[in-house]
Write a protein that holds these residues in place. Sequence first.
Motif, PDB file in Angstrom:
ATOM      1  N   HIS A  24      -1.861 144.054  33.750  1.00  0.00           N
ATOM      2  CA  HIS A  24      -1.508 143.982  32.322  1.00  0.00           C
ATOM      3  C   HIS A  24      -2.260 145.029  31.501  1.00  0.00           C
ATOM      4  CE1 HIS A  24      -0.732 139.460  33.240  1.00  0.00           C
ATOM      5  NE2 HIS A  24       0.389 140.140  33.370  1.00  0.00           N
ATOM      6  N   ASP A  50      -3.383 143.168  28.304  1.00  0.00           N
ATOM      7  CA  ASP A  50      -4.768 142.714  28.406  1.00  0.00           C
ATOM      8  C   ASP A  50      -5.688 143.747  27.758  1.00  0.00           C
ATOM      9  OD1 ASP A  50      -4.065 140.392  29.678  1.00  0.00           O
ATOM     10  OD2 ASP A  50      -4.808 140.989  31.652  1.00  0.00           O
ATOM     11  N   ARG A  75       3.678 143.231  29.331  1.00  0.00           N
ATOM     12  CA  ARG A  75       4.088 141.984  29.986  1.00  0.00           C
ATOM     13  C   ARG A  75       5.209 141.288  29.223  1.00  0.00           C
ATOM     14  NH1 ARG A  75      -0.949 138.900  27.913  1.00  0.00           N
ATOM     15  NH2 ARG A  75      -1.798 139.087  29.990  1.00  0.00           N
ATOM     16  N   HIS A 146      -8.314 141.383  34.474  1.00  0.00           N
ATOM     17  CA  HIS A 146      -7.526 140.873  33.344  1.00  0.00           C
ATOM     18  C   HIS A 146      -8.475 140.592  32.185  1.00  0.00           C
ATOM     19  CE1 HIS A 146      -3.628 139.978  35.449  1.00  0.00           C
ATOM     20  NE2 HIS A 146      -4.431 140.102  36.499  1.00  0.00           N
TER      21      HIS A 146
END
Length: 260
Positions: A24, A50, A75, A146
Amino acid sequence: MSGFNPFEIIPGDPSRSLVILGDHAMNRLPTEYGDLGLPAEAFKRHIAYDIGVEDVTRGLCASLGVPSVLGCFSRLLIDPNRGEDDPTLIMKLSDGMVIPANHPLSVEERDRRLNLYHRPYHDAVATVIAETWRMSGKPPLVISLHSFTHAWKGVGRPWHAGVLWDTDPRAAQLLIDLLSADPELVVGDNEPYDGALRGDTMHRHCSMTGLPHALLEIRQDLISEKSGVDSWVDRLSPILASMADRQDLHQVELHGSRVI
Ligand SMILES: [Zn+2]
């Protein structure tokens, strides 16, 4: 056909046999998707990517010289850390915000996003893991990075970082122990999420193949500025280097899964 590259491979020296993944890492969209019907500010938030992970990953790759694969799409387009049959693969709603371009979603459009973004990303992950294994001569340790929000639904989260894992404790327990050696850090063990998710990146590329692995979640406010990124790169570099030096983290062992 989109000219958008769904992944970026950061090349590295395979000799440590360590691969870092940033599912991410980025909040980009191919131009034909516009803004998915969302305000621009949505793409600065955790719902789109992220925060901080791209910079921490690049810093670790520079410090350790190891390869990485970064996801280049938000995402919100399609979540690379979900299995193809996961109901949250393409979110219709995220943290209270409806995503207009994702609802309703045709089967053709779902397949298009799988074919153009999700599958190429996972093919790149599989290739980098296989190449690192082949060139180093030993099964790689895989670390997935993440970040998480400091609060969720109005409740603060006490952890600075969390290590998520399913049933293979090898890398996860060691990473928890090494991070917890710093008394200033509150480290979650399968917090703020449970690491057992069928079809996610770690499940697919590591749990099912027996590669040692851990997923590290860092609280996003700690790595949203350069100073925080630098301090986490300095913190994690020796930890990951010491983990990569251990022969027991370069063995294939099938530990199964809680979610098969
Ligand atoms: Zn994430």
